[in-house]
Write an enzyme that holds these catalytic residues in place. Sequence first.
Site, mmCIF file in Angstrom:
data_model
loop_
_atom_site.group_PDB
_atom_site.id
_atom_site.type_symbol
_atom_site.label_atom_id
_atom_site.label_comp_id
_atom_site.label_asym_id
_atom_site.label_seq_id
_atom_site.Cartn_x
_atom_site.Cartn_y
_atom_site.Cartn_z
ATOM 1 N N GLY A 159 -1.264 45.514 -16.038
ATOM 2 C CA GLY A 159 -2.712 45.465 -15.929
ATOM 3 C C GLY A 159 -3.118 45.253 -14.480
ATOM 4 O O GLY A 159 -2.313 44.817 -13.644
ATOM 5 N N CYS A 160 -4.375 45.539 -14.172
ATOM 6 C CA CYS A 160 -4.841 45.426 -12.789
ATOM 7 C C CYS A 160 -4.899 43.964 -12.327
ATOM 8 O O CYS A 160 -4.350 43.617 -11.281
ATOM 9 C CB CYS A 160 -6.203 46.100 -12.624
ATOM 10 S SG CYS A 160 -7.442 45.609 -13.839
ATOM 11 N N TYR A 161 -5.566 43.107 -13.111
ATOM 12 C CA TYR A 161 -5.623 41.689 -12.735
ATOM 13 C C TYR A 161 -4.229 41.055 -12.684
ATOM 14 O O TYR A 161 -3.901 40.338 -11.724
ATOM 15 C CB TYR A 161 -6.493 40.903 -13.718
ATOM 16 C CG TYR A 161 -7.962 41.232 -13.707
ATOM 17 C CD1 TYR A 161 -8.725 41.115 -12.543
ATOM 18 C CD2 TYR A 161 -8.606 41.640 -14.864
ATOM 19 C CE1 TYR A 161 -10.089 41.394 -12.542
ATOM 20 C CE2 TYR A 161 -9.970 41.932 -14.874
ATOM 21 C CZ TYR A 161 -10.703 41.802 -13.710
ATOM 22 O OH TYR A 161 -12.046 42.083 -13.722
ATOM 23 N N PRO A 162 -3.380 41.283 -13.698
ATOM 24 C CA PRO A 162 -2.040 40.700 -13.649
ATOM 25 C C PRO A 162 -1.224 41.140 -12.445
ATOM 26 O O PRO A 162 -0.422 40.360 -11.923
ATOM 27 C CB PRO A 162 -1.407 41.181 -14.964
ATOM 28 C CG PRO A 162 -2.554 41.369 -15.880
ATOM 29 C CD PRO A 162 -3.643 41.916 -15.014
ATOM 30 N N THR A 163 -1.403 42.380 -11.991
ATOM 31 C CA THR A 163 -0.642 42.847 -10.834
ATOM 32 C C THR A 163 -0.862 41.919 -9.647
ATOM 33 O O THR A 163 0.094 41.506 -8.972
ATOM 34 C CB THR A 163 -1.049 44.290 -10.472
ATOM 35 O OG1 THR A 163 -0.707 45.158 -11.552
ATOM 36 C CG2 THR A 163 -0.344 44.761 -9.209
#
EC number: 1.2.1.38
Length: 299
Positions: A117-121
Site C-alpha cells: 500500500g502507499c501509506y505502508p510503503t
Amino acid sequence: MARIFIDGEAGTTGLGIRQRIEALPVSYGLEILSIDPALRKDTAARRSMLEQADVAILCLPDDAARETVALAEGLDVRILDASTAHRIADGWVYGFPEMDAEQEAAIKSARFVANPGCYPTGAIALMRPLVRAGLLPADHPVSINAVSGYSGAGRVAIEEHEKNGGPAFFLYGLNLKHKHLPEIRHYSGLTRQPLFVPSVGHFPQGMIVSIPLHLKDLPGQPSAAELEAVLQDAYEGCAHVRVVPAETRLEADTLANTDDMELRVHHNGEQVVLTARLDNLGKGASGAAIQNLLLMLGL
C-alpha cells in the site's frame, strides 16, 4: 515474449501500470492482454485471459482479487496483486524490494506477490530498520500522520475534486481501523498497533508520511544522527529509495510522476520527525507494481 493481463486496467492504478509497461523498451518483449470491457466481469472470459498470461496484475477491490486468484487455480500464471487482500497472507511475498537484503530474490522467485500500500510503503521504510536495530521498541506508542493526493481516494473523490473543486483537506479513517494498519504493523515489526491518521489534500498526486518521536523516550536516548545512520545503511545503493537531508518545509507533490521515495530525519536535538515523501501512484502503487513485475520476469 511475456504476456501481461491487467485485471482492472480501467482503474487509476491499472491505467498507471499499463502506461508504464507501454513506455518500457520494446526489447523487454512485454505484451499486454486486454479483455473486452463488456466481459470484464465474465468468469469464463477472465479465466481465458489468465490461461494466456504469464503474469496477471490485479487492480481490483479485495473480494474481486480473491475471486481472480481462485480462478487462476491450476493455471501456470504468476500473480501480482495490488489490492489489500493478500498483503499479510500466507504464501504471498511482500512486494517491497528494498525492505530487506533478501527481498528482491524472494520476489523474483515468487508465484504470488502482494504489491504494498502507499501509506505502508512510507511507514515501513521508516520504522522497520529502526525496530530491527533496537532503536525503536516494537511496543512503542507510535503515531503516524500522512497526507495523500486525491488520486488515491477512489473514483468518487477524484470526480469531486476535478469537477467540483473538492475540499481543501480532510482527515479520514477516524474510526482508527484503516485497512493499511495490519500491513504497517506486520512489516514494521511492531507488536503494538500504531495510531494512524491519514488525510487527503486538494492536489492530484503525492504523499508525505510522518512519524514524530521523543528521543528521550527511546532506549539509550539515541541521537537523530544515529537514527539517520541506520536508515542510510538500510537503503544504501537502492535506486528508488534514498535518505536525504532534512528540510524545514516539505511539499507533498514534489515527487509526483516519479517512482522514488525520499526519507528524512528532522530534529531539534530532543525530538525528531521521520518523513517519507513519495508519489501515491508511483512508488505507492503503479511504479511499485512495475518494479515488482520486472523482478518477477528477471528483467
